[in-house]
Design a protein around this motif. Structure first.
Motif, short mmCIF file in Angstrom:
data_model
loop_
_atom_site.label_atom_id
_atom_site.label_comp_id
_atom_site.label_asym_id
_atom_site.label_seq_id
_atom_site.Cartn_x
_atom_site.Cartn_y
_atom_site.Cartn_z
N LEU A 103 25.53 41.02 -25.86
CA LEU A 103 25.87 42.22 -26.61
C LEU A 103 24.86 43.34 -26.33
N ARG A 106 25.86 44.73 -23.09
CA ARG A 106 27.08 45.53 -23.22
C ARG A 106 26.78 46.90 -23.84
N HIS A 154 38.55 47.30 -24.78
CA HIS A 154 37.34 47.58 -24.01
C HIS A 154 37.67 47.69 -22.51
N LEU A 227 29.10 48.20 -31.05
CA LEU A 227 28.49 47.01 -30.46
C LEU A 227 27.21 46.61 -31.19
#
Length: 243
Positions: A103, A106, A154, A227
């Motif tokens: 994460l 990302r 996404h 996120l």
């Protein structure tokens, strides 16, 4: 797709069988780049499997870079050149710490993807993103986890950048990067899970609105918030995770 006999009885085993049958048809040339796979209903009928099995198989094919799904359009075979060399395997997602680490990665990548998408998105990109939002809401209403709709949202942003590297990266990560299973373990009741998913899609809607309005900074901030919220929820469930 030609139906083949699937002998395993467990859902996971059936999904693997369906993945193998599909990839074999791609490798043999019976399914070519750009070909559209049959609908979920057609695959269910041909192979005698449930919708859950079909969706798991499609998710696995997406994660391996064999196919790409676009809401409202269908699932298509990707050219071999688009099969990514960079891969994140399920084994690499085996611990909560690894999910949090991904994460963090990302956040660094997808905030800039959202910013580029705000500049470059087309009307078709916006339509695809809107369909993903609607599919997410439908999944929540039906009591499903909405992982595929989440991942496709996404992916849609990656496509809206008009930069194939973002698209390749999202394909390489696959739907397994959506930390739904980890979050679901934290939430103890169905209403909690449903409320959580609705909050997630509200965050998606904020990202969509910023991209639609071509507000670069708002798109960047909305993606970062989305996120980071997922990361922080997971951190709360693991006191030993790095801060």
């Amino acid at each position: 797709m030609d139906a083949t006999t699937l002998s395993l009885k467990k859902p996971g085993g059936l999904a693997v069988q369906l993945v193998h049958a599909t990839t074999e048809q791609i490798r043999s040339g019976r399914l070519k780049a750009g070909d559209k796979l049959p609908t979920e209903a057609a695959i269910m009928k041909d192979f005698g499997v449930s919708r859950t099995v079909v969706r798991e198989a499609i998710s696995r094919l997406q994660a391996s870079g064999w196919v790409d799904t676009r809401h409202g359009i269908g699932t298509f075979v990707l050219p071999k050149s688009e099969h990514p060399s960079f891969r994140i395997s399920p084994e690499q997602m085996g611990t909560l710490r690894e999910v949090i680490a991904l994460l963090e990665f990302r956040i660094s990548v997808e905030t800039e993807a959202a910013a580029l998408a705000a500049v470059r998105r087309t009307p078709e990109d916006l339509s695809e993103l809107k369909l993903s939002l609607q599919a997410f809401n439908s999944a929540v209403d039906e009591g499903r986890d909405a992982v595929m709709a989440d991942h496709q949202f996404h992916q849609g942003i990656a496509r809206a950048t008009q930069n194939h590297h973002f698209v390749d990266l999202m394909h390489s990560m696959g739907a397994g990067v959506i930390p739904r299973a980890r979050i679901s373990g934290i939430l103890t009741t169905d209403p909690e899970r449903q409320n959580y998913l609705r909050r997630v899609n509200q965050e998606h809607e904020s990202i969509y609105n910023a991209i639609a309005e071509q507000d670069v900074e708002a798109a960047r901030a909305a993606m970062r918030t989305h996120l980071a919220n997922s990361r922080d929820r997971l951190r709360k469930s693991d006191p030993d995770s790095p801060g």
